[in-house]
Design a protein around this motif. Structure first.
Motif, PDB file in Angstrom:
ATOM      1  N   MET A   1       0.843  -1.198   0.000  1.00 43.24           N
ATOM      2  CA  MET A   1       0.000   0.000   0.000  1.00 43.24           C
ATOM      3  C   MET A   1       0.869   1.235   0.000  1.00 43.24           C
TER       4      MET A   1
ATOM      5  N   VAL B   1      -4.088   1.730  -3.060  1.00 45.83           N
ATOM      6  CA  VAL B   1      -3.796   0.531  -2.292  1.00 45.83           C
ATOM      7  C   VAL B   1      -3.882  -0.662  -3.233  1.00 45.83           C
TER       8      VAL B   1
ATOM      9  N   THR C   1      -9.289  -6.105  -0.677  1.00 42.57           N
ATOM     10  CA  THR C   1      -8.615  -4.832  -0.941  1.00 42.57           C
ATOM     11  C   THR C   1      -9.552  -3.848  -1.642  1.00 42.57           C
TER      12      THR C   1
END
Length: 218
Positions: free
Chosen positions: A1, A13, A20
């Motif tokens: 990230m 990210v 995610t």
């Protein structure tokens, strides 16, 4: 990230988990990337589809059905039906359907726009932002979309010829084959002037892409 020093600066990210993609709801995030490998059968089908030649350009408006328990489902159209004889077709369609369902549930959509197309040249070659809330992008074959970190280009020239003299001095990052990205656009609430700066990649002579995009229409 990667995170910028100040939370007010758009950041991105990326990780190997589908979770995610949930990071897109953070105010400072304007790109969330699920770094996943494609199943071998899906990869082979995608490559075989492009090798068959011809143009694939499908656009569909999909209604999302939500039951009393909050579960959502989308009735899928028959995608790339002319290529259904190719090995891996069922796995490819199942993969697209999985992304559609996940995207619909993630953003609580009522209507989704799906585009599946083969490309022999850059569709949007200049650096620009999307005037949508959020868009899902993934390349099943060929080079992936390119994007920039915040501050690399002046936003006032994006999308127009004026950006070309600045673009010679920047180097973008690219999505890998199979990676799934959520690109936050200008119409996400509170994101005006912060949409992800990106463009279509250059395509070499004889090279092709198979691109899927999903838009949150309602």
């Amino acid at each position: 990230m990667h995170a910028a020093d100040q939370m007010t600066v758009p950041a991105w990210v990326q990780a190997g988990s589908m979770d995610t993609l949930l990071e897109i709801f953070r105010d400072e995030i304007n790109l969330a990337v699920w770094q996943r490998p494609l199943a071998t059968s899906v990869e082979r089908f995608s490559d075989a589809l492009l090798q068959c030649g011809g143009q694939l350009a499908e656009s569909h408006t999909l209604d999302v059905i939500t039951d009393d328990s909050g579960n959502c489902a989308v009735r899928m159209p028959r995608l790339a039906g002319a290529m259904s004889h190719l090995e891996g077709y069922a796995d490819f369609v199942a993969d697209v359907a999985h992304l559609v369902d996940a995207f619909a549930c993630l953003v609580d959509a009522q209507i989704i726009g799906l585009r599946l197309r083969s490309l022999e040249q850059a569709m949007c070659p200049r650096w620009h932002v999307d005037h949508v809330p959020v868009r899902l992008v993934t390349s099943y074959a060929g080079p992936g979309s390119e994007w920039l970190a915040e501050g690399q280009l002046p936003r006032e020239h994006l999308g127009g010829p004026g950006i070309d003299r600045y673009a010679r001095h920047v180097h973008g990052q690219a999505l890998g084959v199979g990676e799934v990205a959520l690109l936050k656009g200008e119409r996400w609430q509170g994101n005006t002037g912060r949409g992800l700066i990106h463009r279509s990649p250059g395509v070499r002579q004889g090279e092709r892409r198979l691109l899927l995009t999903l838009d949150w229409l309602k």
